[in-house]
Scaffold this active site. Structure first.
Site, PDB file in Angstrom:
ATOM      1  CD  GLU A 127     -38.218  14.457 -27.383  1.00 52.77           C
ATOM      2  OE1 GLU A 127     -39.406  14.613 -27.000  1.00 52.77           O
ATOM      3  OE2 GLU A 127     -37.974  13.415 -28.203  1.00 52.77           O
ATOM      4  N   GLY A 157     -36.511   8.297 -31.699  1.00 51.96           N
ATOM      5  CA  GLY A 157     -36.913   8.846 -32.801  1.00 51.96           C
ATOM      6  C   GLY A 157     -35.884   8.640 -33.790  1.00 51.96           C
ATOM      7  CB  SER A 160     -37.172   3.589 -32.657  1.00 52.26           C
ATOM      8  OG  SER A 160     -36.408   4.854 -32.741  1.00 52.26           O
ATOM      9  CE  LYS A 174     -41.478  11.712 -28.250  1.00 55.33           C
ATOM     10  NZ  LYS A 174     -40.156  11.683 -28.920  1.00 55.33           N
ATOM     11  CG  HIS A 214     -39.205  12.703 -22.850  1.00 54.61           C
ATOM     12  ND1 HIS A 214     -38.324  13.001 -23.906  1.00 54.61           N
ATOM     13  CD2 HIS A 214     -39.947  11.518 -23.164  1.00 54.61           C
ATOM     14  CE1 HIS A 214     -38.356  12.308 -25.063  1.00 54.61           C
ATOM     15  NE2 HIS A 214     -39.304  11.327 -24.810  1.00 54.61           N
ATOM     16  CD  GLU A 236     -38.499   7.239 -23.707  1.00 51.22           C
ATOM     17  OE1 GLU A 236     -39.344   6.742 -24.466  1.00 51.22           O
ATOM     18  OE2 GLU A 236     -38.572   8.673 -23.388  1.00 51.22           O
ATOM     19  CG  ASN A 259     -44.472  11.876 -25.499  1.00 50.48           C
ATOM     20  OD1 ASN A 259     -45.072  12.975 -25.489  1.00 50.48           O
ATOM     21  ND2 ASN A 259     -43.127  11.780 -25.219  1.00 50.48           N
TER      22      ASN A 259
HETATM   23  P1  PGA Z   1     -40.025   7.353 -30.320  1.00 51.80           P
HETATM   24  O1  PGA Z   1     -40.270   8.311 -28.924  1.00 51.80           O
HETATM   25  O2  PGA Z   1     -41.113   6.479 -30.079  1.00 51.80           O
HETATM   26  O3  PGA Z   1     -40.588   8.501 -31.367  1.00 51.80           O
HETATM   27  O4  PGA Z   1     -38.725   7.061 -30.342  1.00 51.80           O
HETATM   28  C1  PGA Z   1     -40.301   7.878 -27.644  1.00 51.80           C
HETATM   29  C2  PGA Z   1     -40.215   8.865 -26.547  1.00 51.80           C
HETATM   30  O5  PGA Z   1     -39.479   9.953 -26.817  1.00 51.80           O
HETATM   31  O6  PGA Z   1     -40.819   8.708 -25.714  1.00 51.80           O
END
Ligand code: PGA
Length: 256
Positions: free
Chosen positions: A97, A176, A215, A10, A95, A170, A8
């Site tokens: 976010e 993150g 992460s 982003k 997601h 997740e 992803n």
């Molecule tokens: P990350 O994000 O690997 O940067 O923790 C995972 C995600 O948001 O899908």
């Protein structure tokens, strides 16, 4: 079943970053079989990335980071599953976010159904905001949130299409954060998710791939992937570092 690794990107890479990244990822993945890979660039770079990709690799597909459930209409700034149906095989839906930006379970459920309608596999993200397991104790309030995201997100999904669904577990606190859930923690939740799906879909739920995300890096990927219950990984930050991402895919391909 081969492990599934989803990158992803982003809103990280610019157009030129994306072209360079796609080129490096493509050549790195060329010799790696035994793993399914999905790349989800920012939507504006999807076409240039696909064009730059040129010859397809049989085990690599493109994904959308989000879709809109209506097919066409007055939805400023949105892109529908219908419009993406020939470009992507997967779409990330729900997601955290996007949930933070105001998406609710009803909208997410409509997105899941729109994906299925246009033969795109939805990757439905679920996860608790606060750590819910400590030793043997499970915080039932936090679990109820995950269970609600699952049942409402899948409310339009019938038994005959459940095997087209991918779930990404997740935990929001792990995204993150350089603070991933331990594989043991993750396995406990994945087991609960599986049993929740089985209650509704019976043995058909065995086909659902459940990924972990939060992460993940090349240094910890194998710790999750070695468990058969964890079907793959949803990778954010590490997916825009070509070497990291390729090493994660390589780790997945070496798991039998
Ligand atoms: P990350 O994000 O690997 O940067 O923790 C995972 C995600 O948001 O899908």
């Amino acid at each position: 079943m081969k492990k599934l690794i989803v990158g992803n990107w982003k809103m990280y890479p610019t157009l030129s970053d994306s072209i360079v990244l796609a080129g490096s990822v493509r050549s790195g993945l060329e010799g790696i079989g035994g793993v399914q890979v999905v790349i989800a660039p920012p939507i504006s770079w999807l076409v240039p990335v696909i064009e730059h990709w040129k010859r397809s690799l049989p085990n690599v597909h493109f994904g959308a980071q989000n879709i809109w459930p209506d097919d066409q209409g007055a939805f400023t700034g949105e892109v529908s599953a219908y419009m993406l149906k020939h470009m992507v095989k997967y779409a990330i839906v729900g997601h955290s976010e996007r949930r933070n930006a105001g998406e609710d379970d009803d909208l997410i459920s409509r997105k899941v159904s729109a994906c299925l309608r246009w033969r795109i596999k939805p990757i439905l993200c679920v996860g608790e905001t606060r750590k819910m397991i400590s030793g043997e104790t499970v915080d039932q309030n936090e679990w109820r949130k995950v269970s609600k995201q699952l049942s409402e997100g899948l409310s339009g999904v019938k038994k005959d299409s459940i095997d087209d669904i991918v779930i990404a577990y997740e935990p929001v606190w792990a995204i993150g954060s350089s603070n991933p859930a331990t594989p043991e923690y993750c396995l406990k939740v994945v087991e609960r998710i599986r049993s929740n799906l089985k209650d509704k879909y019976g043995s058909a739920a065995d086909m659902v791939q459940i990924l972990y995300g939060g992460s993940v890096e090349s240094s910890n990927a194998a710790e999750y992937l070695r468990h058969p219950e964890i079907a793959g990984l949803l990778v954010g930050g590490a997916s825009v570092k070509a070497k990291e991402f390729i090493n994660i895919c390589r780790a997945a391909s070496s798991i039998k």
